[in-house]
Enzyme design. Structure first.
Site, PDB file in Angstrom:
ATOM      1  N   TYR A  18      24.377  56.441  32.097  1.00  0.00           N
ATOM      2  CA  TYR A  18      24.288  57.822  32.581  1.00  0.00           C
ATOM      3  C   TYR A  18      25.699  58.407  32.558  1.00  0.00           C
ATOM      4  O   TYR A  18      26.569  57.938  33.297  1.00  0.00           O
ATOM      5  CB  TYR A  18      23.727  57.802  33.998  1.00  0.00           C
ATOM      6  CG  TYR A  18      23.477  59.152  34.634  1.00  0.00           C
ATOM      7  CD1 TYR A  18      22.672  60.098  34.013  1.00  0.00           C
ATOM      8  CD2 TYR A  18      24.009  59.462  35.882  1.00  0.00           C
ATOM      9  CE1 TYR A  18      22.417  61.321  34.614  1.00  0.00           C
ATOM     10  CE2 TYR A  18      23.752  60.686  36.487  1.00  0.00           C
ATOM     11  CZ  TYR A  18      22.958  61.606  35.845  1.00  0.00           C
ATOM     12  OH  TYR A  18      22.702  62.820  36.438  1.00  0.00           O
ATOM     13  N   TYR A 172      12.476  56.733  41.104  1.00  0.00           N
ATOM     14  CA  TYR A 172      13.874  56.357  41.352  1.00  0.00           C
ATOM     15  C   TYR A 172      14.425  57.018  42.612  1.00  0.00           C
ATOM     16  O   TYR A 172      14.923  56.372  43.533  1.00  0.00           O
ATOM     17  CB  TYR A 172      14.748  56.758  40.151  1.00  0.00           C
ATOM     18  CG  TYR A 172      16.214  56.508  40.408  1.00  0.00           C
ATOM     19  CD1 TYR A 172      16.756  55.248  40.185  1.00  0.00           C
ATOM     20  CD2 TYR A 172      17.038  57.496  40.930  1.00  0.00           C
ATOM     21  CE1 TYR A 172      18.073  54.992  40.470  1.00  0.00           C
ATOM     22  CE2 TYR A 172      18.356  57.243  41.227  1.00  0.00           C
ATOM     23  CZ  TYR A 172      18.874  55.992  40.993  1.00  0.00           C
ATOM     24  OH  TYR A 172      20.180  55.729  41.295  1.00  0.00           O
ATOM     25  N   HIS A 173      14.319  58.336  42.653  1.00  0.00           N
ATOM     26  CA  HIS A 173      14.958  59.090  43.737  1.00  0.00           C
ATOM     27  C   HIS A 173      14.223  58.942  45.052  1.00  0.00           C
ATOM     28  O   HIS A 173      14.772  59.188  46.107  1.00  0.00           O
ATOM     29  CB  HIS A 173      15.079  60.557  43.335  1.00  0.00           C
ATOM     30  CG  HIS A 173      15.664  60.722  41.970  1.00  0.00           C
ATOM     31  ND1 HIS A 173      14.886  60.660  40.835  1.00  0.00           N
ATOM     32  CD2 HIS A 173      16.936  60.893  41.564  1.00  0.00           C
ATOM     33  CE1 HIS A 173      15.660  60.795  39.781  1.00  0.00           C
ATOM     34  NE2 HIS A 173      16.909  60.939  40.183  1.00  0.00           N
ATOM     35  N   LYS A 543      25.134  71.331  54.338  1.00  0.00           N
ATOM     36  CA  LYS A 543      25.337  70.802  52.995  1.00  0.00           C
ATOM     37  C   LYS A 543      25.820  71.927  52.096  1.00  0.00           C
ATOM     38  O   LYS A 543      25.013  72.628  51.478  1.00  0.00           O
ATOM     39  CB  LYS A 543      24.035  70.227  52.433  1.00  0.00           C
ATOM     40  CG  LYS A 543      23.831  68.778  52.821  1.00  0.00           C
ATOM     41  CD  LYS A 543      22.891  68.035  51.881  1.00  0.00           C
ATOM     42  CE  LYS A 543      23.471  67.832  50.505  1.00  0.00           C
ATOM     43  NZ  LYS A 543      24.666  67.009  50.422  1.00  0.00           N
ATOM     44  N   ASP A 547      25.043  70.388  45.616  1.00  0.00           N
ATOM     45  CA  ASP A 547      24.561  69.013  45.735  1.00  0.00           C
ATOM     46  C   ASP A 547      23.295  68.963  46.587  1.00  0.00           C
ATOM     47  O   ASP A 547      23.266  69.457  47.689  1.00  0.00           O
ATOM     48  CB  ASP A 547      25.666  68.162  46.378  1.00  0.00           C
ATOM     49  CG  ASP A 547      25.168  66.800  46.824  1.00  0.00           C
ATOM     50  OD1 ASP A 547      24.284  66.247  46.137  1.00  0.00           O
ATOM     51  OD2 ASP A 547      25.651  66.304  47.844  1.00  0.00           O
ATOM     52  N   HIS A 549      21.573  66.049  47.331  1.00  0.00           N
ATOM     53  CA  HIS A 549      21.300  64.726  47.901  1.00  0.00           C
ATOM     54  C   HIS A 549      21.439  64.816  49.413  1.00  0.00           C
ATOM     55  O   HIS A 549      22.525  64.665  49.958  1.00  0.00           O
ATOM     56  CB  HIS A 549      22.236  63.675  47.309  1.00  0.00           C
ATOM     57  CG  HIS A 549      21.981  63.420  45.860  1.00  0.00           C
ATOM     58  ND1 HIS A 549      22.515  64.215  44.874  1.00  0.00           N
ATOM     59  CD2 HIS A 549      21.224  62.490  45.231  1.00  0.00           C
ATOM     60  CE1 HIS A 549      22.094  63.762  43.690  1.00  0.00           C
ATOM     61  NE2 HIS A 549      21.307  62.726  43.887  1.00  0.00           N
TER      62      HIS A 549
END
Lengths: 670, 333
Positions: A18, A172-173, A543, A547, A549
């Protein structure tokens, strides 16, 4: 072919890294170097501005350009990114979601410029928005409209780019957000059902073509450190997918029912203390997705050992690539049939997972399916609760993490002796250059052609026509990423997803005896501090930046409430201006910022300065994120009270700091 | 002690001053109460009575109140109205902490001087409103033309939202039969405006709206619907998500406010002031205090008289408090 279990070796999986950073030019060089080292596929990381549909000169892109990936603002960038890389011969995975139709349009346009045939293009657009609402946060539009765009890409590629994987359903996430293996299975497969239902019912695909559609659905999976369980999870995926495609969609051809998946192994478990141990974790995790031939990954990409410290350098990524090559080519792994067939232990474990996941899938269907369960906040809340349980068991020591909560003593690590050079940093000049670049790009285009292309896009969105043809036309006309997304934003509108925090509950069992005592002590301190200062201490969890996440911010918010703070949390993608306005209007006593994209040096000082301008410069600010040591010192120099990094896993200790900061501030006011 | 900002700065819409005022009125220390009373009195003088519009949005959890509040605020701003929002969220009984998460659903322009959002935690209060909510509404109403109060719950206590607003909007979602049952059974006060949100659920939403309209009609038949004042309770379908029906909701709210007229407004706000004063008094002195001044009815009458003479509820409650304390002293002599 097989005698006594010995036979011809299987072909290795596709090996990717990646990668992408700074500029299209720098990323192109990196790709060509990686291919020369034996990498067999490309995996493009885009920066957050590109992922969320903003041009580099947009105020929301500040600090994010070129940070977590490559900025691609128009076809010119795409040309440079794949310079001297004939796309007809590549296999390119693009981690792109909300803007997936656009990046695919750019890719197709460049391939055709190179003289290539789009029918031969191979690769993947991630294009799974459900997990964006749940974990990764780069969504733009409301769920049902997002699903329509996903379906458009599928309907287009099935006929026009038939070797392309138009969507990579991601579990995945979900794991990164704290999902258990059963949740991963159930939520990812429920997402696949939502996508396939949307295609089936969308009227763009003939019923007899559903087999080909189902055959193009692929998955992107995570593999954690419990690698036996993870391997069983992969076998469960294979069984469940076979069942869903057969029973729900009536697919008879077993070729179309095959569970095809790629992997990035777990980043969540990579540690900041003793980071050299991470290479061992990475290798063990890779075993989970390669050991079982019947459930083996088609493509593997590994993180780098130092990802908890910052962005990896080319050498760090090379080390991970070598791990793949050794497993595939030095060992005898690929010389055997499935080595677990006939194992009662594995069979039992897989059956249990299949049963539990099936029950959960049915429950989600009863809730109206994956989209409804996103909109109601149900799925997010389940993940937030699972993640809280996971963090608590680490904090309590039940889940051993070597170097973190056990065996912390270590000799000096030669790899990290000079921390500042042990990671890659992106030159801040990159953003300035990108801003200049987009301005001159816009200046040299045929504006009439651009306007016509944008009008075509808007018409398509309004009429419900497939978005791909007008997107490819827009790509060729020189439209920019921000303009493409802007046109869609205009017609569709934007969405803010549930944070999952408000309704999440921490079960009593998650708090161990020792931790229970500390929580009780914190609650008492906060209550009495509240009486002393007149009202209950209030914290803003923010946040800033693009981003998405949000897992860390969510856990801090949840914990803060649990110990008695009043907590204001606005979700992801909030500008420094908005954060400061909120802090002022809400009258908070302390501000906590979470940034994982590496843009902390740009964004945090803006918050500090604007707070000062708004007259609340005395409100202490703390920051958490992947923040290198020298950056932390720099932030403290600019007035940040505390900086937390992944090594600070004890949330109770962080809460204690916050109480101290509020108390100290009120004492200085008295 | 938190700083007491100047009333002129609040009325002038200075956000820093408004925030300071809100910090002050949340302050529960007894030393702060005199400051709070004088601030509220100053605001009342600076602003004048009988203006502005206070709107409550209430309903069960999960019906999309926050998104609807956000959409309504945006609609009002587009109409040139300034807007203050008080969003009330429940506190955890166990820790006292609260997640004021609803703010996540508000998207707003930080540079907009005409919009202010404040979250409050209920801190275990019954009735869905926070201790500081009535005073917060007073502060925001001094600075902004419309104040929206968003709160969970459909209770019936004196700390409920109907006592702090001019117009009560009940928000429900399609398929939530409970609310309809409550209304039919008379368990729930009839709001001024009924909203079926999540109108994107299509026929389900239309069905819910039809059911509500039917229930209202049958209640009207027995003289139980509509709070008098010549107002016929409307049912409005919205989709906050798709921004549908918001303009009609804003029109209905305006119409209700206009229909109230001066007299209706005075009655409602007077009733609210009395309820607030009573609540403050009872918090401080409990049932013993209420009994000592002659019981609820007498206390209400005394508060009513004070409020009609222009006292704000905090000052009125303090006056009664002094009466009670001096009675205690006399009784002790």
């Amino acid at each position: 072919m097989s005698t006594n279990g010995v036979r011809e070796r299987d072909r290795p999986w596709i090996m990717r890294t990646y990668a992408g950073h700074s500029t299209a030019r720098a990323s192109n060089e990196l790709y060509r170097t990686n291919l020369a080292k034996g990498q067999t596929g490309l995996s493009v990381a885009f920066d957050l501005a590109t992922q969320t549909g903003y041009d580099p000169d947009d105020s929301l892109s500040r600090g994010e350009v070129g940070k977590v990936g490559v900025p691609v603002a128009h076809i010119g960038d795409m040309r440079v990114l794949f310079d001297r890389l004939p796309l007809e011969q590549m296999n390119t995975s693009m981690t792109i979601n909300a803007t997936a139709p656009w990046l695919l349009a750019l890719y197709v346009a460049v391939a055709e410029e190179q003289g290539g045939d789009r029918r031969l293009l191979m690769g993947t657009t991630q294009n799974d928005l459900i997990k964006e609402y749940l974990s990764r946060g780069t969504y733009i539009f409301p769920p049902s409209q997002s699903l329509k765009l996903t379906a458009d890409v599928i309907a287009y590629t099935v006929n026009e780019v038939p070797k392309w994987n138009p969507v990579n359903i991601c579990s995945y996430h979900l794991q990164e957000a704290g999902a258990t293996p059963v949740q991963e299975l159930a939520y990812a497969l429920s997402t696949a059902i939502a996508v396939l239902d949307a295609v089936r019912d969308g009227g763009q695909i003939k019923p007899e073509d559903m087999g080909r559609v189902v055959g193009r659905i692929s998955f992107f999976v995570n593999a954690g450190i419990r690698f036996v369980e993870e391997m069983c999870k992969m076998r469960a995926f294979v069984e469940l997918w076979d069942r869903i495609t057969r029973e729900r969609y009536g697919i008879e051809d077993p070729k179309f029912r095959r569970f095809r998946y790629g992997v990035q192994v777990n980043s969540l478990g990579l540690t900041e203390p003793q980071p050299e141990n991470n290479i061992i974790r990475i290798v063990l995790e890779m075993l989970a997705v390669t050991l079982s031939k019947d459930a083996r990954a088609r493509a593997v990409q590994l993180p780098a050992w130092n990802e908890a410290l910052g962005l990896p350098r080319p050498w760090d990524q090379q080390w991970s690539l070598r791990a793949q090559q050794i497993l595939a080519m030095e060992t005898d792994l690929l010389a055997h049939d499935d080595i677990f067939n006939g194992s009662h232990v594995i069979e039992q474990r897989v059956n249990d997972m299949v049963d539990q996941a099936w029950a959960e899938i049915e429950d989600i269907q009863a809730r109206g399916g994956a989209v409804a369960a996103v909109e109601s906040g149900y799925l997010k809340q389940q993940l937030v609760e699972s993640n809280a349980t996971r963090l608590r068991s680490i904090e309590r020591g039940d889940q051993v993490v070597v170097g973190v909560n056990r065996f912390q003593e270590t000799a000096e690590c030669p790899l990290t002796r000079d921390l500042d050079t042990a990671i890659m940093t992106v030159d801040p000049a990159v953003e300035r250059a990108a801003v200049e670049g987009i301005k001159s790009w816009r200046a040299q285009r045929d504006q009439a052609e651009v306007e016509a292309a944008l009008a075509g896009l808007r018409t398509a969105v309004q009429s419900g026509a497939n978005i791909m043809p007008p997107s490819i036309a827009a790509a060729k006309a020189g439209v920019t990423t921000g303009e493409w997304a802007g046109a869609l934003r205009e017609v569709i509108g934007e969405y803010r997803a549930p944070t999952g925090v408000a309704g999440a509950r921490l079960s009593e069992g998650d708090t161990g005896a020792d931790s229970e005592v500390r929580v009780a002590a914190l609650r008492e301190r906060i209550t009495s501090l509240g009486q002393q200062i007149g009202r209950r201490p209030k914290v803003l969890v923010g946040k800033p930046g693009l981003d998405g996440h949000s897992n860390g911010a969510e856990q801090i918010a949840l914990k803060a409430r649990d110990v008695g703070f009043e907590v204001v949390y606005e979700g992801i993608r909030v500008t420094p201006e908005q954060l400061v306005a909120t802090a002022l209007e809400e009258g908070v006593h302390v501000i906590g910022l979470s940034i994982l994209s590496g843009s902390h040096l740009e964004l945090v000082p803006q918050v500090v300065e604007q707070a000062r301008n708004a007259g609340i410069g005395d409100v202490p600010i703390v920051v958490g994120g992947i923040i290198p040591e020298s950056d932390a010192r720099a932030l403290e120099g600019k007035g940040v009270a505390r900086v937390y990094t992944p090594k600070d896993f004890e949330l109770n200790a962080i809460m204690g700091d916050l109480v101290d900061l509020v108390a100290a501030r009120s004492a200085s006011h008295a | 002690m938190p700083e007491r900002p100047a009333a002129a700065a609040i009325v002038g819409g200075q956000k820093r001053a408004i925030a300071q005022a809100l910090n002050l009125i949340e302050d529960r220390r007894s030393a702060a109460q005199a400051d709070i009373a004088s601030l509220l009195a100053e605001l009342r003088d600076a602003r004048g009575a009988g203006i502005g519009h206070r709107v409550g949005l209430t309903g069960p959890p999960g019906v999309g109140k926050s998104t609807l509040t956000s959409a309504l605020a945006r609609e009002l701003r587009a109409r040139g109205r300034t807007v203050g929002v008080v969003a009330v969220d429940p506190s955890s009984v166990r820790s006292g902490g609260a997640l004021l998460g609803d703010r996540a659903r508000m998207s707003f322009d930080p540079a907009d001087a005409g919009l202010f959002v404040r979250s409050l935690a209920t801190a275990g209060e019954a009735g869905g409103l926070a201790y500081a909510a009535p005073a917060s509404v007073e502060v925001l109403a001094a600075a902004y033309e419309v104040v929206l109060v968003e709160t969970t719950g459909v209770g019936q206590t004196e700390t409920d939202v109907e006592y702090v607003v001019d117009t009560v909007t009940l928000v429900i979602q399609p398929g939530s039969g409970d609310v309809l049952q409550f209304i039919k059974a008379g368990i729930m006060e009839i709001p001024d405006v009924l909203v079926v949100n999540k109108g994107d659920h299509g026929r389900l939403a239309e069905r819910a709206a039809a059911d509500l309209t039917g229930a209202l009609d049958s209640l009207r038949g027995v003289g139980m619907a509509d709070a008098g004042e010549g107002w016929r309770v409307p049912v409005c379908i919205t989709s906050a998500r798709d921004r549908v029906g918001i303009d009609r909701l804003a029109d209905l709210l305006d119409a209700h406010r206009t229909g109230l007229g001066e007299q209706g407004l005075r009655t409602r706000r007077g009733r609210g002031a009395v309820a607030w004063g009573l609540d403050l008094f009872r918090r401080q002195h409990g049932d013993h205090g209420v009994g000592a001044l002659g019981g609820h009815a007498a206390l209400r009458g005394a508060l009513q008289a004070l409020v009609e003479r222009g006292a704000d509820p905090v000052t009125a409650a303090r006056t009664l408090s002094e009466r009670y304390l001096s009675k205690l002293r006399r009784d002790g002599d």
